[in-house]
Design a protein around this motif. Structure first.
Motif, PDB file in Angstrom:
ATOM      1  N   GLN A  26       0.828  -1.199   0.000  1.00 28.14           N
ATOM      2  CA  GLN A  26       0.000   0.000   0.000  1.00 28.14           C
ATOM      3  C   GLN A  26       0.867   1.256   0.000  1.00 28.14           C
ATOM      4  O   GLN A  26       1.868   1.335   0.716  1.00 28.14           O
ATOM      5  CB  GLN A  26      -0.914   0.029   1.232  1.00 28.14           C
ATOM      6  CG  GLN A  26      -1.996  -1.010   1.219  1.00 28.14           C
ATOM      7  CD  GLN A  26      -1.512  -2.376   1.666  1.00 28.14           C
ATOM      8  OE1 GLN A  26      -0.374  -2.527   2.097  1.00 28.14           O
ATOM      9  NE2 GLN A  26      -2.368  -3.369   1.556  1.00 28.14           N
ATOM     10  N   LYS A  27       0.472   2.222  -0.797  1.00 28.70           N
ATOM     11  CA  LYS A  27       1.214   3.480  -0.902  1.00 28.70           C
ATOM     12  C   LYS A  27       0.394   4.612  -0.301  1.00 28.70           C
ATOM     13  O   LYS A  27      -0.840   4.545  -0.247  1.00 28.70           O
ATOM     14  CB  LYS A  27       1.544   3.790  -2.363  1.00 28.70           C
ATOM     15  CG  LYS A  27       2.446   2.771  -3.028  1.00 28.70           C
ATOM     16  CD  LYS A  27       2.675   3.130  -4.486  1.00 28.70           C
ATOM     17  CE  LYS A  27       3.599   2.132  -5.171  1.00 28.70           C
ATOM     18  NZ  LYS A  27       2.979   0.789  -5.244  1.00 28.70           N
ATOM     19  N   LEU A  28       1.102   5.636   0.147  1.00 28.88           N
ATOM     20  CA  LEU A  28       0.455   6.827   0.682  1.00 28.88           C
ATOM     21  C   LEU A  28       0.550   7.925  -0.371  1.00 28.88           C
ATOM     22  O   LEU A  28       1.638   8.282  -0.809  1.00 28.88           O
ATOM     23  CB  LEU A  28       1.132   7.273   1.974  1.00 28.88           C
ATOM     24  CG  LEU A  28       1.175   6.232   3.108  1.00 28.88           C
ATOM     25  CD1 LEU A  28       1.892   6.800   4.323  1.00 28.88           C
ATOM     26  CD2 LEU A  28      -0.227   5.790   3.491  1.00 28.88           C
ATOM     27  N   VAL A  29      -0.600   8.446  -0.768  1.00 31.17           N
ATOM     28  CA  VAL A  29      -0.655   9.476  -1.808  1.00 31.17           C
ATOM     29  C   VAL A  29      -0.994  10.809  -1.147  1.00 31.17           C
ATOM     30  O   VAL A  29      -2.046  10.947  -0.510  1.00 31.17           O
ATOM     31  CB  VAL A  29      -1.714   9.132  -2.869  1.00 31.17           C
ATOM     32  CG1 VAL A  29      -1.739  10.207  -3.953  1.00 31.17           C
ATOM     33  CG2 VAL A  29      -1.438   7.759  -3.475  1.00 31.17           C
ATOM     34  N   MET A  30      -0.113  11.790  -1.289  1.00 24.32           N
ATOM     35  CA  MET A  30      -0.300  13.092  -0.659  1.00 24.32           C
ATOM     36  C   MET A  30      -1.058  14.026  -1.594  1.00 24.32           C
ATOM     37  O   MET A  30      -0.688  14.175  -2.765  1.00 24.32           O
ATOM     38  CB  MET A  30       1.046  13.693  -0.261  1.00 24.32           C
ATOM     39  CG  MET A  30       1.754  12.909   0.825  1.00 24.32           C
ATOM     40  SD  MET A  30       3.283  13.691   1.406  1.00 24.32           S
ATOM     41  CE  MET A  30       4.332  13.439  -0.018  1.00 24.32           C
ATOM     42  N   LEU A  31      -2.108  14.663  -1.069  1.00 28.64           N
ATOM     43  CA  LEU A  31      -2.958  15.542  -1.866  1.00 28.64           C
ATOM     44  C   LEU A  31      -3.064  16.895  -1.182  1.00 28.64           C
ATOM     45  O   LEU A  31      -3.364  16.986   0.014  1.00 28.64           O
ATOM     46  CB  LEU A  31      -4.356  14.933  -2.006  1.00 28.64           C
ATOM     47  CG  LEU A  31      -4.415  13.563  -2.713  1.00 28.64           C
ATOM     48  CD1 LEU A  31      -5.778  12.921  -2.493  1.00 28.64           C
ATOM     49  CD2 LEU A  31      -4.122  13.716  -4.192  1.00 28.64           C
ATOM     50  N   SER A  32      -2.842  17.950  -1.955  1.00 23.53           N
ATOM     51  CA  SER A  32      -2.933  19.302  -1.403  1.00 23.53           C
ATOM     52  C   SER A  32      -4.379  19.755  -1.353  1.00 23.53           C
ATOM     53  O   SER A  32      -5.291  19.103  -1.902  1.00 23.53           O
ATOM     54  CB  SER A  32      -2.128  20.274  -2.264  1.00 23.53           C
ATOM     55  OG  SER A  32      -2.767  20.454  -3.525  1.00 23.53           O
ATOM     56  N   GLN A  33      -4.611  20.896  -0.726  1.00 26.11           N
ATOM     57  CA  GLN A  33      -5.945  21.475  -0.709  1.00 26.11           C
ATOM     58  C   GLN A  33      -6.461  21.659  -2.140  1.00 26.11           C
ATOM     59  O   GLN A  33      -7.580  21.278  -2.472  1.00 26.11           O
ATOM     60  CB  GLN A  33      -5.897  22.841   0.002  1.00 26.11           C
ATOM     61  CG  GLN A  33      -5.567  22.790   1.482  1.00 26.11           C
ATOM     62  CD  GLN A  33      -6.792  22.766   2.362  1.00 26.11           C
ATOM     63  OE1 GLN A  33      -7.854  23.265   2.007  1.00 26.11           O
ATOM     64  NE2 GLN A  33      -6.659  22.195   3.547  1.00 26.11           N
ATOM     65  N   TYR A  34      -5.636  22.229  -2.995  1.00 25.16           N
ATOM     66  CA  TYR A  34      -6.018  22.480  -4.382  1.00 25.16           C
ATOM     67  C   TYR A  34      -6.241  21.192  -5.147  1.00 25.16           C
ATOM     68  O   TYR A  34      -7.169  21.097  -5.969  1.00 25.16           O
ATOM     69  CB  TYR A  34      -4.946  23.331  -5.050  1.00 25.16           C
ATOM     70  CG  TYR A  34      -5.299  23.835  -6.428  1.00 25.16           C
ATOM     71  CD1 TYR A  34      -6.276  24.814  -6.604  1.00 25.16           C
ATOM     72  CD2 TYR A  34      -4.663  23.328  -7.563  1.00 25.16           C
ATOM     73  CE1 TYR A  34      -6.609  25.274  -7.868  1.00 25.16           C
ATOM     74  CE2 TYR A  34      -4.999  23.785  -8.829  1.00 25.16           C
ATOM     75  CZ  TYR A  34      -5.970  24.763  -8.971  1.00 25.16           C
ATOM     76  OH  TYR A  34      -6.297  25.203 -10.225  1.00 25.16           O
ATOM     77  N   ASN A  35      -5.396  20.172  -4.899  1.00 26.29           N
ATOM     78  CA  ASN A  35      -5.575  18.876  -5.552  1.00 26.29           C
ATOM     79  C   ASN A  35      -6.950  18.293  -5.287  1.00 26.29           C
ATOM     80  O   ASN A  35      -7.600  17.744  -6.183  1.00 26.29           O
ATOM     81  CB  ASN A  35      -4.556  17.860  -5.053  1.00 26.29           C
ATOM     82  CG  ASN A  35      -3.140  18.107  -5.520  1.00 26.29           C
ATOM     83  OD1 ASN A  35      -2.194  17.734  -4.842  1.00 26.29           O
ATOM     84  ND2 ASN A  35      -2.966  18.746  -6.665  1.00 26.29           N
ATOM     85  N   MET A  36      -7.410  18.428  -4.039  1.00 27.28           N
ATOM     86  CA  MET A  36      -8.676  17.817  -3.636  1.00 27.28           C
ATOM     87  C   MET A  36      -9.874  18.534  -4.240  1.00 27.28           C
ATOM     88  O   MET A  36     -10.911  17.947  -4.478  1.00 27.28           O
ATOM     89  CB  MET A  36      -8.806  17.827  -2.109  1.00 27.28           C
ATOM     90  CG  MET A  36      -7.795  16.962  -1.388  1.00 27.28           C
ATOM     91  SD  MET A  36      -8.091  15.194  -1.614  1.00 27.28           S
ATOM     92  CE  MET A  36      -9.565  14.947  -0.641  1.00 27.28           C
ATOM     93  N   LEU A  37      -9.716  19.836  -4.467  1.00 29.81           N
ATOM     94  CA  LEU A  37     -10.855  20.642  -4.928  1.00 29.81           C
ATOM     95  C   LEU A  37     -10.844  20.834  -6.432  1.00 29.81           C
ATOM     96  O   LEU A  37     -11.822  21.267  -7.005  1.00 29.81           O
ATOM     97  CB  LEU A  37     -10.853  22.007  -4.224  1.00 29.81           C
ATOM     98  CG  LEU A  37     -11.096  21.905  -2.700  1.00 29.81           C
ATOM     99  CD1 LEU A  37     -10.796  23.233  -2.036  1.00 29.81           C
ATOM    100  CD2 LEU A  37     -12.538  21.493  -2.423  1.00 29.81           C
TER     101      LEU A  37
END
Length: 200
Positions: A189-200
């Motif tokens: 399993q990998k951890l994927v980092m998402l910014s505020q802008y990425n999510m929206l």
């Protein structure tokens, strides 16, 4: 000419999105059927009130910018926790609860989560992490008052709503908002980092 419903507002951060939610008042934000097939609906006003109440509590506890794992079945409380965390500038760790208990615990540790919001059923997975001090506290995603099991999201919302609205520190659009855990079907399993802008 396209009608107005094609006009879409864009947001850089979750606190901006929350401000937009406030403008919708008594319109229905979320609805679902309970186990007895009764329809339950939450207005934007109620949804925003619950998000801000929980966010207030996290800010006053001094933990708003921490990493929070969310372990739970699909629920209104899960959604409120997610929006409260991200609109406060914290990081929501989205764990695949279909994994084994050991894998779930490993992902919580790898994501640097210090706190966990968990359903009553899944909260037991976190007990070894609490005993070993790898996480600080587990908050229960249950719609009831606290008992011997600890703080519930319901109580945290009520306590937060009893205080003046606490505004989070300024949030940047490239600030980390969430860590998603992949299912690991082809590898670990990998951890994927998402910014505020990425999510929206």
């Amino acid at each position: 000419m396209r009608p107005d419903y094609f006009k879409v507002k864009y947001f850089d951060t979750f606190d901006q999105l929350l401000e937009e939610f406030k403008t919708h008042g008594d319109k229905i934000a979320l609805s679902w059927f309970d186990d007895d097939k009764n329809k339950i609906a939450k207005t934007y006003a109620k949804f925003v009130s619950d998000i801000i109440g929980l966010r207030n509590k996290l800010i006053t506890l001094g933990i708003a910018r921490k990493h929070f794992a969310i372990l739970g079945e699909n629920s209104y409380e899960w959604i409120v926790a997610f929006y409260a965390i991200t609109s406060a500038g914290g990081v929501a760790v989205l764990v695949d609860t279909e994994q084994t208990d050991d894998t779930v615990r490993e992902l919580i540790v790898r994501s640097d989560a210090e706190y966990v919001f968990a359903s009553e059923y899944l909260s037991a997975i976190c007990q070894p992490l609490q005993r070993s001090k790898k996480i600080q506290e587990v908050f229960l995603l249950v719609n009831e008052e606290p008992g011997k099991r600890g703080d519930t999201i319901t109580t945290m919302i009520a306590e937060g709503n009893a205080m003046r609205e606490q505004h989070p520190q300024p949030i940047q659009k490239d600030q980390l908002a969430a860590i998603a855990c992949t299912s690991g079907t082809t590898s670990k399993q990998k951890l994927v980092m998402l910014s505020q802008y990425n999510m929206l």
